[in-house]
Scaffold this motif. Structure first.
Motif, short mmCIF file in Angstrom:
data_model
loop_
_atom_site.label_atom_id
_atom_site.label_comp_id
_atom_site.label_asym_id
_atom_site.label_seq_id
_atom_site.Cartn_x
_atom_site.Cartn_y
_atom_site.Cartn_z
N ALA A 8 0.82 -1.21 0.00
CA ALA A 8 0.00 0.00 0.00
C ALA A 8 0.85 1.26 0.00
O ALA A 8 2.03 1.24 0.34
N SER A 9 0.20 2.38 -0.34
CA SER A 9 0.88 3.67 -0.36
C SER A 9 -0.14 4.79 -0.27
O SER A 9 -1.33 4.58 -0.49
N GLY A 10 0.36 5.99 0.02
CA GLY A 10 -0.51 7.15 0.06
C GLY A 10 -0.64 7.84 -1.28
O GLY A 10 -1.55 8.63 -1.49
N LYS A 11 0.29 7.56 -2.19
CA LYS A 11 0.29 8.20 -3.50
C LYS A 11 0.50 7.17 -4.60
O LYS A 11 1.12 6.13 -4.37
N GLY A 12 0.00 7.46 -5.79
CA GLY A 12 0.24 6.61 -6.92
C GLY A 12 1.65 6.80 -7.46
O GLY A 12 2.29 7.83 -7.22
N GLY A 13 2.15 5.78 -8.14
CA GLY A 13 3.45 5.90 -8.77
C GLY A 13 4.64 5.69 -7.86
O GLY A 13 5.78 5.96 -8.25
N THR A 14 4.41 5.19 -6.65
CA THR A 14 5.53 5.00 -5.72
C THR A 14 6.30 3.70 -5.98
O THR A 14 7.43 3.56 -5.54
N GLY A 15 5.66 2.74 -6.66
CA GLY A 15 6.33 1.47 -6.94
C GLY A 15 5.67 0.27 -6.29
O GLY A 15 6.33 -0.74 -6.07
N LYS A 16 4.37 0.35 -6.00
CA LYS A 16 3.68 -0.78 -5.37
C LYS A 16 3.66 -2.01 -6.27
O LYS A 16 3.91 -3.12 -5.81
N THR A 17 3.34 -1.79 -7.55
CA THR A 17 3.26 -2.92 -8.47
C THR A 17 4.64 -3.54 -8.69
O THR A 17 4.78 -4.77 -8.70
N THR A 18 5.64 -2.70 -8.85
CA THR A 18 7.01 -3.19 -8.99
C THR A 18 7.43 -3.98 -7.76
O THR A 18 8.06 -5.05 -7.86
N THR A 19 7.07 -3.47 -6.59
CA THR A 19 7.40 -4.17 -5.34
C THR A 19 6.68 -5.51 -5.26
O THR A 19 7.29 -6.53 -4.90
N THR A 20 5.39 -5.53 -5.58
CA THR A 20 4.62 -6.77 -5.53
C THR A 20 5.23 -7.84 -6.43
O THR A 20 5.42 -8.99 -6.02
N ALA A 21 5.55 -7.45 -7.66
CA ALA A 21 6.10 -8.41 -8.63
C ALA A 21 7.45 -8.94 -8.18
O ALA A 21 7.70 -10.16 -8.17
N ASN A 22 8.34 -8.05 -7.79
CA ASN A 22 9.69 -8.47 -7.43
C ASN A 22 9.74 -9.23 -6.11
O ASN A 22 10.48 -10.21 -5.98
N LEU A 23 8.94 -8.81 -5.14
CA LEU A 23 8.89 -9.53 -3.87
C LEU A 23 8.31 -10.93 -4.08
O LEU A 23 8.80 -11.91 -3.49
N SER A 24 7.31 -11.05 -4.94
CA SER A 24 6.72 -12.35 -5.24
C SER A 24 7.77 -13.31 -5.80
O SER A 24 7.91 -14.46 -5.34
N ILE A 25 8.51 -12.85 -6.78
CA ILE A 25 9.49 -13.71 -7.44
C ILE A 25 10.65 -14.03 -6.51
O ILE A 25 11.13 -15.17 -6.47
N ALA A 26 11.08 -13.04 -5.73
CA ALA A 26 12.17 -13.29 -4.78
C ALA A 26 11.77 -14.32 -3.73
O ALA A 26 12.56 -15.21 -3.38
N LEU A 27 10.54 -14.24 -3.23
CA LEU A 27 10.05 -15.23 -2.27
C LEU A 27 9.91 -16.60 -2.93
O LEU A 27 10.20 -17.63 -2.33
N GLY A 28 9.47 -16.60 -4.19
CA GLY A 28 9.36 -17.86 -4.92
C GLY A 28 10.70 -18.54 -5.09
O GLY A 28 10.82 -19.77 -4.97
N LYS A 29 11.73 -17.76 -5.36
CA LYS A 29 13.08 -18.32 -5.51
C LYS A 29 13.59 -18.93 -4.20
O LYS A 29 14.46 -19.81 -4.21
N MET A 30 13.02 -18.45 -3.08
CA MET A 30 13.41 -18.98 -1.77
C MET A 30 12.64 -20.27 -1.44
O MET A 30 12.86 -20.86 -0.40
N GLY A 31 11.74 -20.68 -2.33
CA GLY A 31 11.00 -21.92 -2.12
C GLY A 31 9.59 -21.74 -1.58
O GLY A 31 8.89 -22.73 -1.34
N HIS A 32 9.15 -20.49 -1.41
CA HIS A 32 7.80 -20.24 -0.91
C HIS A 32 6.80 -20.24 -2.06
O HIS A 32 7.11 -19.78 -3.17
N LYS A 33 5.60 -20.74 -1.80
CA LYS A 33 4.53 -20.70 -2.79
C LYS A 33 3.82 -19.35 -2.63
O LYS A 33 3.28 -19.05 -1.57
#
Length: 239
Positions: A8-33
């Motif tokens: 979440a964020s207070g303003k648009g364009g801060t990088g929420k979508t970028t964070t969601t995508a990259n955090l998802s893949i990084a966690l996946g690489k660690m073996g998490h579903k």
């Protein structure tokens, strides 16, 4: 039972979508579903960032009563990572009722280690329904005082709503000599600073290619910051 984390964020364009995508893949690489959910109903673009071109069923269809949420779950090209995409056309947007988000999202944690919810910015109805679909929150802000204070306000509201604030990400740090320093940002936010993501052209390059930077350029400064974020988030779970 998995974890539901709203991004979440207070303003648009801060990088929420970028964070969601990259955090998802990084966690996946660690073996998490991991399941990433595009809950930004008016500006859905998580599927573009994660390379999913077409989807017959989206979260908009589910909220419009045209299908079950399990029908909108797609396996991505990334190990252990799944996605619920959003529709990009206005017709789907006006038919989807955001009030249904908590009801359809919350049961998903029984099938995944992490469910990451990409939320709209601000405190409007669609944003609030997306954010309260989670149990925990990661706040994303840029190093500008107006952005930091607006995001801090979102954190205060969500904490009062009963969500656990894990902390915040200071994204795109180093763009300007006038950037708010991390220690000052943490003092204003009054929640832990999880990671500083530096300004990195590789992040933008990756976005244009439709490949998150942790996959596109894993040795870049931006990718290393998101990988560190995944370690912090996973470590909070393991403690």
């Amino acid at each position: 039972m998995g974890r539901l984390i709203s991004i979440a964020s207070g303003k648009g364009g801060t990088g929420k979508t970028t964070t969601t995508a990259n955090l998802s893949i990084a966690l996946g690489k660690m073996g998490h579903k991991v399941l990433a959910v595009d809950a930004d109903l008016t500006m859905a673009n998580l599927s573009l960032v994660m390379g999913l071109d077409k989807a017959e069923m989206t979260i908009h269809d589910v909220l419009a009563g045209r299908g079950d949420i399990t029908q909108a779950v797609y396996q991505t090209a990334y190990e252990n990572v799944y996605l619920i995409p959003g529709a990009v056309d206005w017709e789907h947007v006006i038919q989807a009722d955001p009030r249904g988000l908590p009801k359809v999202i919350k049961p998903l944690k029984s099938n995944f280690d992490f469910v990451l919810i990409d939320c709209p910015a601000g405190l409007q109805m669609d944003a609030m329904n997306a954010m309260i679909s989670g149990d925990e929150v990661i706040l994303v802000t840029n190093p500008e005082i107006s952005c930091i204070t607006d995001t801090m306000k979102v954190g205060v509201v969500l904490k009062k709503a009963g969500l656990t604030i894990l902390g915040f990400i200071l994204n795109r740090y180093g763009r300007s000599k006038n950037d708010i320093p991390p220690e000052v940002a943490e003092e204003v936010m009054e929640v832990p600073l999880l990671v500083v993501v530096p300004e990195d052209p590789k992040v933008r390059e990756a976005t244009l290619e439709g490949v998150p930077v942790v996959e596109y350029a894993p040795d870049s400064k931006g990718a290393k910051a998101f990988i560190e974020l995944a370690k912090v988030v996973a470590g909070q779970w393991e403690r």
